[in-house]
Scaffold this active site. Structure first.
Site, PDB file in Angstrom:
ATOM      1  N   ASN A 117       3.743  23.375 -38.838  1.00  0.00           N
ATOM      2  CA  ASN A 117       3.230  22.342 -39.750  1.00  0.00           C
ATOM      3  C   ASN A 117       2.109  22.958 -40.577  1.00  0.00           C
ATOM      4  O   ASN A 117       1.477  23.914 -40.145  1.00  0.00           O
ATOM      5  CB  ASN A 117       2.672  21.168 -38.926  1.00  0.00           C
ATOM      6  CG  ASN A 117       2.145  20.049 -39.794  1.00  0.00           C
ATOM      7  OD1 ASN A 117       2.760  19.680 -40.801  1.00  0.00           O
ATOM      8  ND2 ASN A 117       0.997  19.505 -39.432  1.00  0.00           N
ATOM      9  N   HIS A 119      -1.469  21.816 -42.337  1.00  0.00           N
ATOM     10  CA  HIS A 119      -2.438  20.714 -42.324  1.00  0.00           C
ATOM     11  C   HIS A 119      -3.592  21.049 -43.259  1.00  0.00           C
ATOM     12  O   HIS A 119      -4.116  22.162 -43.215  1.00  0.00           O
ATOM     13  CB  HIS A 119      -2.950  20.484 -40.899  1.00  0.00           C
ATOM     14  CG  HIS A 119      -3.878  19.319 -40.809  1.00  0.00           C
ATOM     15  ND1 HIS A 119      -3.436  18.009 -40.895  1.00  0.00           N
ATOM     16  CD2 HIS A 119      -5.222  19.251 -40.703  1.00  0.00           C
ATOM     17  CE1 HIS A 119      -4.470  17.196 -40.824  1.00  0.00           C
ATOM     18  NE2 HIS A 119      -5.572  17.920 -40.708  1.00  0.00           N
ATOM     19  N   SER A 146      -4.526  24.971 -42.690  1.00  0.00           N
ATOM     20  CA  SER A 146      -4.095  25.693 -41.489  1.00  0.00           C
ATOM     21  C   SER A 146      -2.590  25.534 -41.304  1.00  0.00           C
ATOM     22  O   SER A 146      -2.064  24.424 -41.448  1.00  0.00           O
ATOM     23  CB  SER A 146      -4.764  25.108 -40.236  1.00  0.00           C
ATOM     24  OG  SER A 146      -6.157  24.969 -40.395  1.00  0.00           O
ATOM     25  N   ASP A 155      -1.709  17.492 -34.884  1.00  0.00           N
ATOM     26  CA  ASP A 155      -2.481  18.542 -35.576  1.00  0.00           C
ATOM     27  C   ASP A 155      -3.274  19.410 -34.605  1.00  0.00           C
ATOM     28  O   ASP A 155      -4.423  19.783 -34.872  1.00  0.00           O
ATOM     29  CB  ASP A 155      -3.437  17.920 -36.610  1.00  0.00           C
ATOM     30  CG  ASP A 155      -2.702  17.096 -37.651  1.00  0.00           C
ATOM     31  OD1 ASP A 155      -1.572  17.467 -38.009  1.00  0.00           O
ATOM     32  OD2 ASP A 155      -3.259  16.083 -38.106  1.00  0.00           O
TER      33      ASP A 155
HETATM   34  C1  GRF Z   1       0.128  18.917 -47.985  1.00  0.00           C
HETATM   35  O1  GRF Z   1      -1.168  18.694 -48.431  1.00  0.00           O
HETATM   36  C2  GRF Z   1       0.104  19.323 -46.546  1.00  0.00           C
HETATM   37  O2  GRF Z   1      -1.074  19.987 -46.184  1.00  0.00           O
HETATM   38  C3  GRF Z   1       0.192  18.027 -45.818  1.00  0.00           C
HETATM   39  O3  GRF Z   1       1.009  17.210 -46.621  1.00  0.00           O
HETATM   40  C4  GRF Z   1       0.925  17.636 -47.965  1.00  0.00           C
HETATM   41  C5  GRF Z   1       2.332  17.834 -48.452  1.00  0.00           C
HETATM   42  O4  GRF Z   1       2.384  18.045 -49.835  1.00  0.00           O
HETATM   43  N1  GRF Z   1       0.726  18.218 -44.494  1.00  0.00           N
HETATM   44  P1  GRF Z   1       3.768  18.443 -50.496  1.00  0.00           P
HETATM   45  O5  GRF Z   1       4.772  17.344 -50.176  1.00  0.00           O
HETATM   46  O6  GRF Z   1       4.191  19.762 -49.939  1.00  0.00           O
HETATM   47  O7  GRF Z   1       3.497  18.513 -51.972  1.00  0.00           O
END
Ligand code: GRF
Length: 202
Positions: A117, A119, A146, A155
């Site tokens: 993931n 984050h 991260s 997370d």
């Molecule tokens: C990103 O900011 C990521 O960190 C979080 O969700 C958002 C996804 O954005 N987990 P996208 O759909 O990739 O534009």
């Protein structure tokens, strides 16, 4: 434009889960297209039918699926179906890229060390939502993002890569988010590359 039909022999198979814009998905698509990442995206799965990331997948010639929570009675049934769909693609790695659903323990454990993931904070700081505003409210001088393996706690899994950005005096939530996003597009493909090259110690 489609991804190159011929993937390098060592290319790992990715299934990417999204809920929205899919800009991280796009960054991964672009790195693969530019031959910077030995991977192929075998499917993009969204829990939202209107996720813009589905358009991005379509444009890149990647198979897409929508699995809406509304069609299920509970989380366990949804996750079981999601697991079955993912398994059918035989992925080496599952990529959560803005997938806005909490996953059940069984699901997470089934894909243990095979699911990443991204984050938008310097974990362990600011788990959960509204990370950019929380960093601003706290007066942090640095913020970032991260990539981590997914474990049952939200997370919370082992961090694979982080990137730090400065917080500027006149930053808004939007300007800070934009700076962090740029780093996300760099470190997510990089983390996948490390996985593909077997360079992550689990
Ligand atoms: C990103 O900011 C990521 O960190 C979080 O969700 C958002 C996804 O954005 N987990 P996208 O759909 O990739 O534009």
């Amino acid at each position: 434009m489609s991804q190159s039909p011929v993937s390098p022999p060592s290319a790992i198979r990715l299934v990417v889960l999204i809920s929205g814009n899919g800009s991280n998905l796009q960054a991964i698509i672009d790195e693969i297209k530019n031959n910077n990442l030995p991977a192929q995206i075998v499917a993009v799965i969204s829990n939202k039918a209107d996720a813009y990331g589905l358009e991005r997948a379509k444009k890149a010639g990647i198979e897409q699926q929508v699995l809406s929570y509304n069609d299920f009675d509970d989380r366990e049934q949804y996750d079981l179906q999601l697991k079955n769909i993912i398994d059918a693609y035989q992925p080496d790695l599952i990529i959560l890229a803005g997938f806005m659903r909490i996953l059940s323990n069984d699901f997470v454990q089934y894909f243990s060390h095979k699911m990443m993931n991204i984050h938008p904070s310097l974990l362990p700081k600011y788990k959960g939502l509204n990370t950019h505003q929380r960093a601003l409210d706290a007066g942090d001088k640095e913020h970032g993002c991260s990539v981590h393996f997914v474990t049952p706690e939200l997370d919370d899994g082992p961090v694979i890569l982080q990137a730090t950005v400065p917080v500027k005096k006149d930053d808004t939530e939007e300007s800070l988010a934009a700076r962090v996003h740029e780093q996300e597009y760099r470190i997510y493909p990089e983390a996948i590359r490390l996985f593909a090259e077997n360079k992550i110690n689990n």
